[in-house]
Enzyme design. Structure first.
Site, PDB file in Angstrom:
ATOM      1  N   GLY A 154       6.263   0.851   6.368  1.00 11.54           N
ATOM      2  CA  GLY A 154       5.648  -0.043   7.684  1.00 11.54           C
ATOM      3  C   GLY A 154       6.412  -1.504   7.586  1.00 11.54           C
ATOM      4  O   GLY A 154       6.373  -2.019   6.590  1.00 11.54           O
ATOM      5  N   VAL A 171      17.261 -13.079   0.111  1.00 14.86           N
ATOM      6  CA  VAL A 171      18.251 -12.166  -1.003  1.00 14.86           C
ATOM      7  C   VAL A 171      19.667 -12.490  -0.397  1.00 14.86           C
ATOM      8  O   VAL A 171      20.501 -12.633  -1.388  1.00 14.86           O
ATOM      9  CB  VAL A 171      17.967 -10.742  -0.366  1.00 14.86           C
ATOM     10  N   VAL A 172      20.019 -12.476   0.768  1.00 18.59           N
ATOM     11  CA  VAL A 172      21.420 -12.584   1.209  1.00 18.59           C
ATOM     12  C   VAL A 172      21.875 -14.018   0.761  1.00 18.59           C
ATOM     13  O   VAL A 172      23.068 -14.354   0.045  1.00 18.59           O
ATOM     14  CB  VAL A 172      21.631 -12.699   2.593  1.00 18.59           C
ATOM     15  N   GLY A 196       6.387  -1.537   0.581  1.00 15.43           N
ATOM     16  CA  GLY A 196       4.824  -1.114  -0.246  1.00 15.43           C
ATOM     17  C   GLY A 196       4.832  -0.073  -1.315  1.00 15.43           C
ATOM     18  O   GLY A 196       5.804   0.163  -1.637  1.00 15.43           O
ATOM     19  N   GLY A 201       4.705   3.363  -0.912  1.00 15.05           N
ATOM     20  CA  GLY A 201       5.558   4.532  -0.807  1.00 15.05           C
ATOM     21  C   GLY A 201       7.171   4.045  -1.409  1.00 15.05           C
ATOM     22  O   GLY A 201       7.834   4.446  -1.834  1.00 15.05           O
ATOM     23  N   ILE A 239       1.131  -4.805   4.971  1.00 18.35           N
ATOM     24  CA  ILE A 239       0.065  -5.709   5.537  1.00 18.35           C
ATOM     25  C   ILE A 239      -1.305  -5.093   4.877  1.00 18.35           C
ATOM     26  O   ILE A 239      -2.266  -5.506   4.957  1.00 18.35           O
ATOM     27  CB  ILE A 239      -0.051  -5.498   6.911  1.00 18.35           C
ATOM     28  N   ASP A 240      -1.109  -3.873   4.098  1.00 23.21           N
ATOM     29  CA  ASP A 240      -2.419  -3.433   3.668  1.00 23.21           C
ATOM     30  C   ASP A 240      -3.001  -3.938   2.400  1.00 23.21           C
ATOM     31  O   ASP A 240      -4.122  -3.832   2.154  1.00 23.21           O
ATOM     32  CB  ASP A 240      -2.345  -1.799   3.337  1.00 23.21           C
ATOM     33  N   GLY A 268      -4.896  -1.002   7.504  1.00 20.50           N
ATOM     34  CA  GLY A 268      -5.082  -1.140   6.038  1.00 20.50           C
ATOM     35  C   GLY A 268      -4.858   0.139   5.418  1.00 20.50           C
ATOM     36  O   GLY A 268      -5.213   0.176   4.085  1.00 20.50           O
ATOM     37  N   ARG A 310     -18.825  -0.978  22.691  1.00 15.90           N
ATOM     38  CA  ARG A 310     -17.493  -0.837  23.116  1.00 15.90           C
ATOM     39  C   ARG A 310     -16.844  -0.728  21.696  1.00 15.90           C
ATOM     40  O   ARG A 310     -17.045  -1.159  20.617  1.00 15.90           O
ATOM     41  CB  ARG A 310     -17.002  -1.824  23.763  1.00 15.90           C
TER      42      ARG A 310
END
Length: 325
Positions: free
Chosen positions: A13, A25-26, A104, A106, A128-129, A172, A249
């Site tokens: 993600g 990095v570059v 992340g 994975g 972002i998790d 998340g 709602r």
């Protein structure tokens, strides 16, 4: 001595700040006289050979952009050694002997697998998790949290205007960090997270108590990975409206949290972690993840990261309850 060549990719993600990491990095690599290459579309692009040179100007103007200009994709077949071997072969055909993986859980699982096949790999913690071990906070979390908080503040206005309760679902995956922090910062009446599941009756009591105290609204922040997510709770309360005291709602923030312009914290964090990854490769160190622990940039072996569970400080739920009174 031949100029060293390394590549960088973003995987999984997207997260605000990824572009700042690519840029670091570059430009850090170029400062050492290295040639830097970008891999398009994550591991899928690595296997497909979508690899191109990146100069200093190629990453100009991306610091403030959300997402990742290199693109990202998920590739389930990357679990197979034969598939990973194709990616390594594509790098070696170009004389590239090092890879920096920004992503992340994975993504770092893939990084470890490549490392075990002999490639010099460094990971940069980005999701972002905020569920990645080896770092207190990951690239993108701060921006995603602020986006969620802005939405919660706006929903509070309309909730108070119409005397309603809102269930707000945030992202998340299976980690409740974003929901818990947004709940505390946003003044929610109740927070629902996977790490401390609560039943609908408890949530209903929190909402009803807010009504009984004379509040004009109630907010419940729900993590998407909770057993009782926003959809299931809405279905339950549709059958038990009398429990709440408010009309209800539901708002699911979803991927809007990913796409924001990275804030200062994420730009700085991404820059520090990515530059440090290059420095570790330069020092002959690899197979590690760059993260932030106690304010310091730290390298942790990928073997200790992959498969590890990062605990959430659920004691903060008690603080949230105190502040919600």
């Amino acid at each position: 001595m031949a100029t060293r060549k390394i590549a960088v990719l973003t995987s999984g993600g997207d997260a605000p700040g990824m572009n700042a990491a690519i840029r670091a990095v570059v430009r850090t690599g170029i400062s050492k006289g290295w040639e830097i290459f970008g891999v398009r579309n994550g591991y899928a692009g690595l296997v497909a050979g979508q690899i191109e040179p990146l100069g200093a100007r190629a990453v100009g103007g991306i610091l403030q952009q959300g997402g990742t200009f290199l693109g990202s994709a998920r590739l389930l077949h990357f679990r197979e050694e034969e598939t990973r071997a194709k990616g390594i072969a594509n790098l070696r055909e170009r004389g590239i002997d090092g890879l920096i993986v920004i992503g992340g859980n994975g993504s770092q699982t893939g990084a470890l697998a490549l490392s075990r096949m002999g490639l010099e790999v460094m990971g940069v913690a980005s999701t972002i998790d905020n569920d990645l071990a080896g770092t207190e906070i990951t690239i993108g979390v701060d921006t995603a949290l602020n986006i969620a908080l802005e939405a919660i503040d706006r929903l509070r206005v309309t909730a108070a205007s119409h005397k309603r309760a809102f269930l707000v679902e945030v992202m998340g995956r299976n980690c409740g960090y974003l929901a818990l922090m947004a709940g505390i910062a946003g003044g929610a009446e109740s927070v629902v997270i996977p790490e401390a599941e609560i039943e609908p009756e408890v949530i209903a009591r929190d909402i009803q108590n807010a009504h009984d105290r004379g509040k004009a609204h109630a907010l419940v922040i729900v993590a998407e990975g909770a057993k009782n997510n926003a959809v299931s709770l809405a279905e339950h309360f549709a059958k038990h409206r009398q429990l709440l005291g408010f009309d209800l709602r539901v708002t699911t923030l979803g991927h809007v949290q990913r796409g924001g312009v990275p804030g200062a914290f994420d730009r700085l964090l991404a820059t520090r972690l990515a530059a440090a990854a290059v420095e570790h490769l330069a020092a002959g160190e690899h197979g590690r993840l760059m993260g932030l622990l106690r304010g310091e940039v730290v390298a942790t072996p990928l073997a200790e990261i992959v498969g590890a569970t990062k605990p959430l400080d659920v004691s903060l739920l008690k603080l949230q309850k105190v502040l919600a009174q």
